[in-house]
Design a protein around this motif. Structure first.
Motif, PDB file in Angstrom:
ATOM      1  N   GLY A 231      -1.892   7.032  -6.333  1.00 58.70           N
ATOM      2  CA  GLY A 231      -2.456   8.358  -6.109  1.00 58.70           C
ATOM      3  C   GLY A 231      -1.593   9.466  -6.680  1.00 58.70           C
ATOM      4  O   GLY A 231      -2.010  10.633  -6.704  1.00 58.70           O
ATOM      5  N   TYR A 232      -0.382   9.111  -7.131  1.00 57.81           N
ATOM      6  CA  TYR A 232       0.535  10.122  -7.685  1.00 57.81           C
ATOM      7  C   TYR A 232       0.968   9.748  -9.109  1.00 57.81           C
ATOM      8  O   TYR A 232       1.706  10.511  -9.744  1.00 57.81           O
ATOM      9  CB  TYR A 232       1.779  10.255  -6.810  1.00 57.81           C
ATOM     10  CG  TYR A 232       1.470  10.613  -5.376  1.00 57.81           C
ATOM     11  CD1 TYR A 232       1.315  11.938  -4.984  1.00 57.81           C
ATOM     12  CD2 TYR A 232       1.334   9.629  -4.405  1.00 57.81           C
ATOM     13  CE1 TYR A 232       1.022  12.273  -3.669  1.00 57.81           C
ATOM     14  CE2 TYR A 232       1.044   9.950  -3.088  1.00 57.81           C
ATOM     15  CZ  TYR A 232       0.889  11.266  -2.721  1.00 57.81           C
ATOM     16  OH  TYR A 232       0.599  11.599  -1.418  1.00 57.81           O
ATOM     17  N   VAL A 233       0.550   8.584  -9.575  1.00 59.71           N
ATOM     18  CA  VAL A 233       0.969   8.111 -10.899  1.00 59.71           C
ATOM     19  C   VAL A 233       0.502   9.085 -11.977  1.00 59.71           C
ATOM     20  O   VAL A 233      -0.651   9.534 -11.977  1.00 59.71           O
ATOM     21  CB  VAL A 233       0.396   6.699 -11.168  1.00 59.71           C
ATOM     22  CG1 VAL A 233       0.722   6.255 -12.594  1.00 59.71           C
ATOM     23  CG2 VAL A 233       0.948   5.704 -10.166  1.00 59.71           C
ATOM     24  N   GLY A 234       1.424   9.416 -12.894  1.00 65.44           N
ATOM     25  CA  GLY A 234       1.109  10.329 -13.989  1.00 65.44           C
ATOM     26  C   GLY A 234       1.452  11.773 -13.688  1.00 65.44           C
ATOM     27  O   GLY A 234       1.495  12.603 -14.599  1.00 65.44           O
ATOM     28  N   LEU A 235       1.692  12.081 -12.394  1.00 67.18           N
ATOM     29  CA  LEU A 235       2.067  13.447 -12.039  1.00 67.18           C
ATOM     30  C   LEU A 235       3.543  13.672 -12.281  1.00 67.18           C
ATOM     31  O   LEU A 235       4.359  12.751 -12.227  1.00 67.18           O
ATOM     32  CB  LEU A 235       1.753  13.721 -10.561  1.00 67.18           C
ATOM     33  CG  LEU A 235       0.288  13.660 -10.114  1.00 67.18           C
ATOM     34  CD1 LEU A 235       0.205  13.920  -8.619  1.00 67.18           C
ATOM     35  CD2 LEU A 235      -0.560  14.667 -10.885  1.00 67.18           C
ATOM     36  N   SER A 236       3.917  14.922 -12.533  1.00 62.09           N
ATOM     37  CA  SER A 236       5.338  15.266 -12.585  1.00 62.09           C
ATOM     38  C   SER A 236       5.864  15.304 -11.155  1.00 62.09           C
ATOM     39  O   SER A 236       5.093  15.377 -10.184  1.00 62.09           O
ATOM     40  CB  SER A 236       5.535  16.626 -13.253  1.00 62.09           C
ATOM     41  OG  SER A 236       4.970  17.660 -12.441  1.00 62.09           O
ATOM     42  N   ILE A 272       5.898  10.309 -12.480  1.00 60.89           N
ATOM     43  CA  ILE A 272       5.788   9.226 -11.515  1.00 60.89           C
ATOM     44  C   ILE A 272       5.095   8.023 -12.167  1.00 60.89           C
ATOM     45  O   ILE A 272       4.022   8.153 -12.741  1.00 60.89           O
ATOM     46  CB  ILE A 272       4.984   9.667 -10.264  1.00 60.89           C
ATOM     47  CG1 ILE A 272       5.613  10.930  -9.649  1.00 60.89           C
ATOM     48  CG2 ILE A 272       4.916   8.549  -9.239  1.00 60.89           C
ATOM     49  CD1 ILE A 272       7.031  10.761  -9.178  1.00 60.89           C
ATOM     50  N   LYS A 273       5.739   6.843 -12.045  1.00 57.52           N
ATOM     51  CA  LYS A 273       5.218   5.619 -12.645  1.00 57.52           C
ATOM     52  C   LYS A 273       4.626   4.704 -11.566  1.00 57.52           C
ATOM     53  O   LYS A 273       4.947   4.841 -10.382  1.00 57.52           O
ATOM     54  CB  LYS A 273       6.339   4.880 -13.378  1.00 57.52           C
ATOM     55  CG  LYS A 273       6.996   5.672 -14.494  1.00 57.52           C
ATOM     56  CD  LYS A 273       8.122   4.867 -15.114  1.00 57.52           C
ATOM     57  CE  LYS A 273       8.833   5.632 -16.219  1.00 57.52           C
ATOM     58  NZ  LYS A 273       9.964   4.839 -16.786  1.00 57.52           N
TER      59      LYS A 273
END
Length: 300
Positions: A231-236, A272-273
């Motif tokens: 749910g947070y992957v790809g966010l800074s 975030i990975k």
């Protein structure tokens, strides 16, 4: 004689009886033998169950737990740790079985929900009886002579790691210089007794009030949890902080990266990975209450 024997053995009301003298003699022999066999069988079963209960109470049986936490070390320190774990589990709503292992007798004040295993935790057989190969975590506290306590802790780490390569091991040592050896022996985390206290006091001398915040965390007013990055992957990291605040009512303070690398307050631009886990501070249930000063009041 027949009626006396029948009455004593309480086998019936005499509605069906042998008709001949020889039949009655044979029956008089069979009746006490039958009662004796039943009595011996019942006594044997009761003795076996009692012995098993006593063995489990005295820590001589093997544990059947799985995904549990095993605690080794000095009884008083272990019980304090168990109480702290119970409080954290109650606050978080996550409950885990606990097994305590010691060479000493079972502590009288050991919580009844904690399983006790008696034996030398430096021996492989003892840790196998504690079902360490299916445990999730192992917490080792120092015990015994200060001159040899750390050496014993290192041996316990080595033995446990040889049984369960995936076990998460936290070791507490008396000397800070031995923490490095505990990590090399296989511990995931190693900490020296009093090292955190020293750092906290030094920090308080420079940043007054910081110790109060640390103690509130330790006492459970807030909890530090690790959540999935789903749910947070790809966010800074900056955007993830905002989203965590909205979804978890918590504060994102860091990331567990690859190879369990801990990144506290990383760059805002960190992406975030899927392999990351997020370290979040959240208020416990007990502290999620409305501040009375903020409540609207109405004049009657």
């Amino acid at each position: 004689v027949w009626f006396v024997m029948e009455t004593i053995t309480t086998v019936g009301y005499g509605d069906i009886v042998p008709q001949t003298a020889i039949g009655r003699v044979v029956d008089m022999v069979i009746m006490p033998i039958g009662i004796s066999v039943i009595g011996i069988l019942t006594a044997s079963i009761a003795t076996l169950l009692t012995e098993r209960a006593m063995e489990r109470m005295n820590g001589m049986k093997s544990s059947s737990k799985g995904g549990h936490v095993i605690i080794l070390g000095e009884p008083d320190r272990a019980i304090n740790l168990i109480k702290a774990l119970f409080k954290l589990m109650e606050d978080s709503g996550r409950f885990i079985d606990i097994v305590y292992v010691s060479e000493l007798d079972k502590p009288p004040n050991l919580p009844k929900d904690v399983e006790f295993i008696r034996g030398n935790p430096t021996l492989k057989d003892t840790l196998i009886r504690a079902n360490v190969d299916e445990a999730s975590s192992l917490m080792i506290l120092p015990q015994g002579d200060p001159a040899s306590a750390d050496a014993k802790t290192l041996m316990e780490v080595i033995v446990a790691r040889s049984i369960n390569p995936n076990l998460y091991i936290v070791a507490e040592l008396l000397s800070e210089s031995n923490a490095e050896y505990a990590i090399k022996a296989g511990a995931n985390e190693a900490i020296a007794v009093g090292s955190l206290t020293t750092i906290a006091v030094a920090t308080e001398a420079i940043y007054k009030g910081s110790l109060r915040a640390i103690m509130r965390l330790l006492r459970g007013d807030s909890e530090i949890s690790v959540i999935s990055s789903s749910g947070y992957v790809g966010l800074s990291f900056r955007d993830a902080m905002i989203k965590v605040r909205e979804r978890e009512s918590g504060i994102l303070i860091g990331v567990l990266g690859d190879n369990n690398e801990t990144l506290i307050s990383p760059s805002d631009e960190l992406i975030i990975k899927p392999s990351h886990e997020l370290i979040v501070i959240k208020p416990t249930k007990a502290t999620k209450r409305v501040n009375p000063e903020r409540q609207e009041t109405s004049t009657p």
